[in-house]
Motif scaffolding. Structure first.
Motif, PDB file in Angstrom:
ATOM      1  N   GLU A 294       1.833  -4.592  -2.031  1.00 28.28           N
ATOM      2  CA  GLU A 294       2.888  -4.089  -2.987  1.00 28.28           C
ATOM      3  C   GLU A 294       1.991  -3.239  -4.016  1.00 28.28           C
ATOM      4  O   GLU A 294       2.726  -2.132  -4.043  1.00 28.28           O
ATOM      5  CB  GLU A 294       3.528  -5.335  -3.570  1.00 28.28           C
ATOM      6  N   HIS A 295       1.150  -3.679  -4.572  1.00 31.23           N
ATOM      7  CA  HIS A 295       0.493  -3.084  -5.537  1.00 31.23           C
ATOM      8  C   HIS A 295      -0.053  -1.682  -5.132  1.00 31.23           C
ATOM      9  O   HIS A 295       0.129  -0.738  -5.856  1.00 31.23           O
ATOM     10  CB  HIS A 295      -0.999  -3.900  -6.168  1.00 31.23           C
ATOM     11  N   VAL A 296      -0.857  -1.612  -4.069  1.00 30.65           N
ATOM     12  CA  VAL A 296      -1.160  -0.442  -3.379  1.00 30.65           C
ATOM     13  C   VAL A 296      -0.182   0.544  -3.035  1.00 30.65           C
ATOM     14  O   VAL A 296      -0.159   1.529  -3.198  1.00 30.65           O
ATOM     15  CB  VAL A 296      -2.090  -0.586  -2.268  1.00 30.65           C
ATOM     16  N   ALA A 297       1.060   0.076  -2.473  1.00 37.06           N
ATOM     17  CA  ALA A 297       1.999   0.873  -2.048  1.00 37.06           C
ATOM     18  C   ALA A 297       2.740   1.640  -3.006  1.00 37.06           C
ATOM     19  O   ALA A 297       3.025   2.532  -3.019  1.00 37.06           O
ATOM     20  CB  ALA A 297       3.025  -0.013  -1.396  1.00 37.06           C
ATOM     21  N   ASN A 298       3.025   0.704  -4.262  1.00 39.68           N
ATOM     22  CA  ASN A 298       3.400   1.308  -5.636  1.00 39.68           C
ATOM     23  C   ASN A 298       2.540   2.320  -6.197  1.00 39.68           C
ATOM     24  O   ASN A 298       3.173   3.403  -6.501  1.00 39.68           O
ATOM     25  CB  ASN A 298       3.745  -0.058  -6.504  1.00 39.68           C
ATOM     26  N   GLU A 299       1.548   2.234  -6.155  1.00 36.99           N
ATOM     27  CA  GLU A 299       0.465   3.200  -6.591  1.00 36.99           C
ATOM     28  C   GLU A 299       0.516   4.567  -5.738  1.00 36.99           C
ATOM     29  O   GLU A 299       0.639   5.551  -6.226  1.00 36.99           O
ATOM     30  CB  GLU A 299      -0.869   2.735  -6.668  1.00 36.99           C
ATOM     31  N   LEU A 300       0.727   4.255  -4.572  1.00 36.06           N
ATOM     32  CA  LEU A 300       0.658   5.225  -3.320  1.00 36.06           C
ATOM     33  C   LEU A 300       1.791   6.205  -3.557  1.00 36.06           C
ATOM     34  O   LEU A 300       1.707   7.569  -3.596  1.00 36.06           O
ATOM     35  CB  LEU A 300       0.477   4.716  -1.788  1.00 36.06           C
TER      36      LEU A 300
END
Ligand code: NDP
Length: 427
Positions: free
Chosen positions: A401-407
């Motif tokens: 979720e964290h990586v996806a949000n930053e992406l």
């Protein structure tokens, strides 16, 4: 079922989702356990289903929500590898449910069997003989599969077509038999009947049988879904309902006249249709082949759906395609997840499955067209694509979720960026 059980369903964990379905009494405890287990087919079953079996190939099964079809609510199982399909279907179904839901209309469920003949010495005489002996043809077909007749179905109509010779092909005489296959998809039933009448037809026509098999162009098994949406439900961001309606109608007209667009338009419809066909244990190649042949019925490949303006100014949508799916037969009865899908839908018949599938196709099409004529298709897609990229980069658990949000905040969303975001999080 109450809506509260399903609010923000997509934000729940898998365990919470299964619990919500249990609490809403959509599934029973046995099915909840089945879903927790994540079980594969047994080796014995997998080995029995196909030849040269080596392993199993998994795809996720999810549930699309908010479907109101012929005044009944459905939670629809969908099997797909494409990230945005279930979210789009659910979002569209929610809007359409507020507008009264989908209404469906189904034709009879007849499959067509073909016996194709060539080298007919006297075409007029052959046609006369066939016409005179229609009843015997039907009787021979039904005698080959008496159990379907006992159940109330069977062959009940014979038609003939002649296909004139061209520079590449001889004249063909084709015998079509219409067969009511009741709750089955019917391929094997039809093939058995066609093979059983082949030699009699040869005798009647003095021709040579080229082949005897069902046609997947199931024009006697059509399903239609319609919906009508008021302008107030079409407003989106800065777009007025009227603007969205008119642009969707133009998008529909474009797909009707341009085969390049029609192909993509119909691919979007099949995103939903295939996912439910697959979840229900049915033969998706049969449905794909029939759908695209139907799309080309005018001589030009066109869109399967039509969006137009209703008399009162609402947006009106309709989708028709051949949907010869089975409620029994094939691998449906032996595949545990196909059985689960039937329970999730509380399915009672093949016709009901047709209604669900054609409605999902229309919902998918609504979602795609609305996105295309407003914010564009990529916004929704990339949100879900971000998760796939995060997983490809090696993220797990909360990191995804964290990586996806930053992406999603980046201008270029790619694997390299996902890896570097993940590195930053980890270090
Ligand atoms: P089956 O061969 O499994 O036949 C279904 C059987 O279900 C019937 O023979 C019937 O047997 C039984 N049945 C029980 N209750 C009912 C009912 N209420 N209504 C109808 N039948 C009932 O499957 P199909 O003939 O449906 O064929 C589908 C399979 O064929 C799929 O797996 C498909 O992939 C495959 N296939 C597809 C082809 C194509 O699309 N071109 C070609 C060849 C195969 P009984 O009455 O004796 O109990």
């Amino acid at each position: 079922m109450t809506h509260s059980h399903f609010s923000e369903f997509y934000k729940k964990t898998k365990v919470e989702r299964i619990k919500a379905l249990l609490d809403a009494r959509v599934i029973q405890i046995e099915d909840a356990l089945l879903l927790f287990e994540n079980s594969q087919l047994t080796d014995q079953l997998a080995n029995h289903m196909i030849e040269n079996q080596l392993t199993q190939y998994s795809l996720p099964l999810g549930v699309a929500l908010h479907f109101l079809i012929d005044n009944q609510t459905y939670q629809v199982p969908m099997v797909t590898e494409e990230p945005s399909v279930i979210a789009a279907a659910s979002a569209a179904a929610k809007v359409i449910a507020q507008a009264g839901g989908f209404k469906t209309h189904l034709s009879e469920r007849k499959m067509i069997g073909q016996v194709a003949l060539k080298d007919i010495p006297d075409l007029a005489h052959a046609l006369e003989e066939l016409s005179l002996n229609k009843e015997i043809i039907l009787k021979k077909a039904n005698n080959a599969h008496p159990s379907i007749v006992k159940r109330g179905g069977g062959a009940d109509e014979v038609e003939f077509r002649t296909i004139p010779a061209t520079e590449h092909s001889p004249t063909f005489l084709v015998v079509h038999v219409h067969i009511d296959v009741l709750e089955a998809m019917g391929a094997n039933i039809v093939n058995t009947m066609m093979e059983a009448i082949a030699s009699y037809i040869e005798t009647l026509t003095d021709g040579k049988v080229l082949m005897s098999i069902l046609s997947n162009y199931a024009t006697e098994c059509l399903a239609t879904a319609t919906c009508q949406i008021p302008l107030s439900l079409l407003e989106r961001g800065d777009y007025l309902g009227e603007e969205v309606r008119d642009a969707m109608i133009e998008a529909s007209q474009f797909a009707y006249v341009d085969p390049y667009r029609a192909t993509t338009h119909n691919k979007g419809i099949m995103n939903g249709i295939d996912a439910v066909v697959l979840a229900s244990g049915n033969d998706w190649r049969a449905i794909e082949a029939g759908a695209h042949a139907y799309a080309a019925r005018s001589g030009q490949y066109r869109s399967l759906s039509i969006w137009e303006k209703a008399d009162n100014g609402d947006l009106k949508g309709s989708l028709t395609l051949p949907l010869p799916v089975g409620f029994v037969g094939g691998s449906i009865g032996i595949h545990p997840t196909a059985q689960f899908s039937q329970r999730l839908l509380s399915l009672k018949s093949a016709k009901e499955l047709e209604s669900v599938i054609v409605s999902v196709g229309l919902a998918q099409n609504f979602a795609a067209l609305r996105a295309l004529v407003t914010e564009g298709i990529q916004k929704g897609h990339m949100g879900l694509q971000a998760k796939s990229l995060a997983i490809s980069a090696g993220a797990s658990g909360n990191e995804i979720e964290h990586v996806a949000n930053e992406l999603k905040k980046q201008t270029h969303m790619n694997l390299e960026t996902a890896i570097s975001i993940l590195d930053t999080i980890k270090n």
